[in-house]
Scaffold this active site. Sequence first.
Site, short mmCIF file in Angstrom:
data_model
loop_
_atom_site.label_atom_id
_atom_site.label_comp_id
_atom_site.label_asym_id
_atom_site.label_seq_id
_atom_site.Cartn_x
_atom_site.Cartn_y
_atom_site.Cartn_z
N GLU A 128 0.85 -1.20 0.00
CA GLU A 128 0.00 0.00 0.00
C GLU A 128 0.87 1.24 0.00
O GLU A 128 2.06 1.17 0.30
CB GLU A 128 -0.86 0.04 1.28
CG GLU A 128 -1.70 -1.18 1.49
CD GLU A 128 -2.46 -1.16 2.82
OE1 GLU A 128 -2.36 -0.15 3.55
OE2 GLU A 128 -3.13 -2.16 3.11
N LYS A 130 2.09 4.69 1.73
CA LYS A 130 2.11 5.22 3.10
C LYS A 130 1.73 6.70 2.99
O LYS A 130 2.55 7.55 2.63
CB LYS A 130 3.48 5.06 3.74
CG LYS A 130 3.47 5.47 5.21
CD LYS A 130 4.75 5.05 5.91
CE LYS A 130 4.66 5.26 7.41
NZ LYS A 130 4.37 6.63 7.80
N ASP A 132 0.80 10.45 3.79
CA ASP A 132 1.41 11.36 4.75
C ASP A 132 0.36 12.33 5.28
O ASP A 132 0.28 13.48 4.88
CB ASP A 132 2.56 12.11 4.08
CG ASP A 132 3.57 12.60 5.09
OD1 ASP A 132 3.39 12.32 6.29
OD2 ASP A 132 4.53 13.25 4.68
N TYR A 239 -7.30 2.06 5.45
CA TYR A 239 -6.25 1.07 5.24
C TYR A 239 -6.27 -0.08 6.25
O TYR A 239 -5.44 -0.97 6.18
CB TYR A 239 -4.86 1.71 5.18
CG TYR A 239 -4.49 2.57 6.39
CD1 TYR A 239 -4.41 2.03 7.66
CD2 TYR A 239 -4.18 3.91 6.22
CE1 TYR A 239 -4.06 2.80 8.75
CE2 TYR A 239 -3.83 4.70 7.31
CZ TYR A 239 -3.79 4.13 8.57
OH TYR A 239 -3.44 4.89 9.65
N LYS A 330 10.42 3.40 3.51
CA LYS A 330 10.42 4.84 3.20
C LYS A 330 11.03 5.18 1.84
O LYS A 330 11.78 4.40 1.25
CB LYS A 330 11.23 5.57 4.29
CG LYS A 330 10.56 5.55 5.64
CD LYS A 330 9.91 6.87 5.90
CE LYS A 330 9.44 6.99 7.33
NZ LYS A 330 9.09 8.34 7.69
N CYS A 424 14.62 46.99 -9.62
CA CYS A 424 14.68 45.69 -10.29
C CYS A 424 16.14 45.28 -10.46
O CYS A 424 16.94 46.06 -10.99
CB CYS A 424 13.99 45.79 -11.65
SG CYS A 424 14.28 44.36 -12.70
N CYS A 427 16.99 45.34 -14.50
CA CYS A 427 17.07 46.55 -15.32
C CYS A 427 17.18 47.83 -14.51
O CYS A 427 17.24 48.92 -15.08
CB CYS A 427 15.87 46.63 -16.26
SG CYS A 427 14.34 47.07 -15.41
N CYS A 442 8.62 44.93 -11.19
CA CYS A 442 9.51 45.84 -11.88
C CYS A 442 8.66 46.71 -12.77
O CYS A 442 7.79 46.22 -13.49
CB CYS A 442 10.51 45.03 -12.71
SG CYS A 442 11.33 46.03 -13.95
N CYS A 448 12.83 46.00 -19.63
CA CYS A 448 13.49 45.06 -18.72
C CYS A 448 13.76 43.75 -19.45
O CYS A 448 12.84 43.10 -19.93
CB CYS A 448 12.59 44.81 -17.51
SG CYS A 448 13.27 43.61 -16.38
#
Length: 693
Positions: A128, A130, A132, A239, A330, A424, A427, A442, A448
């Site tokens: 399966e 895992k 998170d 699960y 893992k 910026c 430029c 900018c 630019c």
Amino acid sequence: MSDLLANAAPSAAVLVHATQLRQQLLAHQHAYHVLDEPTVPDAEYDKLFAQLQQLESNYSELRTPDSPTLRVGGAVLPAFQSVAHKVAMLSIRTETDTTSQGAQAYDARMRKELELPESAPAIDYVAELKFDGLAMSLRYEAGVLVCAATRGDGAVGEDVTHNVRTIGQIPLRLPSDAPQVLEVRGEVYMARADFEALNERQREAGDKTFVNPRNAAAGAVRQLDSNIAASRPLSFFAYALATVDGLKGTVPTSHFEWLQQLKRWGFPVNTLTQVVQGSAGLIDYHQRVAAQRDALAFDIDGVVYKVNDIGLQRRLGFVSREPRWAVAHKYPAQEQLTTVEAIDIQVGRTGKLTPVAKLAPVFVGGVTVTNATLHNEDEARRKDVRVGDTVIVRRAGDVIPEVVSVVLDKRDGTPPQFTMPRACPVCASEAIRLEGEADYRCSGGLVCPAQRKEAIAHFASRKAMDIDGLGVKLVEQLVDAGLVHNLADLYRLDAATLAGLPRMADKSAHNLIAALQASKAAQLPRFLFGLGIRHVGEATAKALVKHFGNLDAIMNASTDDLALVADVGPVVALSAHTFFAQQPQREMLTQLINLGVHWDDVAPQNAQDLPLFGVTVVLTGSLTLYGRDDAKAALEALGAKVSGSVSKKTSYVVAGEAAGSKLDKATALGVTVLDEAGLTALLGGLHPPQRPQ
Ligand code: IVH
């Protein structure tokens, strides 16, 4: 080594080390489970945990009753009712060897525990993902969800039923063949797209962002107000089964059959869950899932292997807090620690300035990462990232790597706070952050280099200068070949140079030159729109030209002057004013004019001076003297607003033949109704005598 030392007394240094580890782990557990503010990446936590486990197995006297290794982690917040789990919520052993050897080692262990001879066939496993997220126990009685509880410390969790009920994927009621009592275990998680969207919303609102989807999910589940939980989209995968009582029909004999049964009762079970054979099957699964990991809609930190046969599971049993028959294998962590070497500013194609942390190279989520976005000024400040800091970096899926937080404990001295530059970096034009916006931009636009391609393509586009044949691809080719650096360069191109480009036929080259030539006879509103000034769209460009009449007047207008134009607010005014205040922009405009771009100026028209300024008209029914569009255009030219619906603010309703509900509404509201003769009078500037106030 550990066997040799098992009976020796630990040295003072070992004692100190164990105490430190214990304290660190407890602090991290508290930050993670109680505060929802993880202080270290999971991998770092796992490393410390493994170190303490190792010390404790070397010296049994180090196994204190309060050791974090004896707890599943977590705590029960006093704000929630506690729920004693009738069946403990266990953890699973983690195989930290992320290579295929991890799977091999597990299979070998199972065969040994089950005392299988070498000749025995391969064991069936369920493999399966895992997930998170956070573990959840769902209890149903008589087919109804009666309790949803977090894991807490494994024995006692928190009652979060009110929030879990808001998760659409979790059935609130089971079909009639469901057992009297059913307790299902699974993972509540937040899909990556939902997480990104949530953080985007948080950023826009100036609120704190979440470090990762798991944290966002945990935060949502542990809200006291279920309206907040409901506004944070969560998902669920089942699960495992914890309790069943009063099952009708045959009893499944394998874990996989149970999962299929749960699916039939309406629980989401991930489609990548599979039965595989022996270590070869496990290795293959581990590799296949690794290849898909980035493309999944949610985060996983590994895969889980479980012995499929329930009889074999019983024979294998449990060791302390873990079932012997399951293991988590893992993948490389999606979060890692590294240091910030510099904070650079990147300029995007649309002029957006993004602070980017330059990192000491670190392997995260399967790739080496050296840059991580800090999004914008507020975000960089909120996270308070400074040069030299140790930070947690996250890279999951195809999402660009991100600094999630600073490890303040590791900050050296007081490095200066980050500040956004006001110019910026590409430029040197002024960078401005408009009111209500999160980003600095900018103001260089067309001059630019970072924005060049996008800006030139916009200038050439249909609604701007409409230069036939000059699309995004060709603009890129021209810029990359060094032929075009700015707008003026477009008008310096010749057919021979163009024909020298790859994939450019003579005929296309000539056509483009002709289109450029033709575009020189411009219209000021389109030219102005083509300059790509932020917030100056087609309508605003038209309004500016109408008001000021010529480019010089627009260029020299103050923000106050600009704000006098209909529909131009302070934000637009500042944006336009900043654009024209830049010397390079002014030079570029002069060059374009010198190269032959021209237009007809118009007589400036102050909207307030128009005869029908402030008058709102609704046209309804069929008009016989005027086309509807002509009538609308003629009214607008005189400064009137033409609206589609009647309200108290409507000045006149012009009712043609077969006028219906709008006429009724006008009568009801007492709005003046005109026939076509009345419209003619209005267009002649003759206001009928009964004009309302
Ligand atoms: S089985 C009896 N299966 O991983 C075994 N756990 O330490 C109970 N997890 O936080 C766990 N995906 O929430 C199992 N497919 C999966 C899982 C899974 C994620 C989580 C679980 C717990 C941790 C196990």
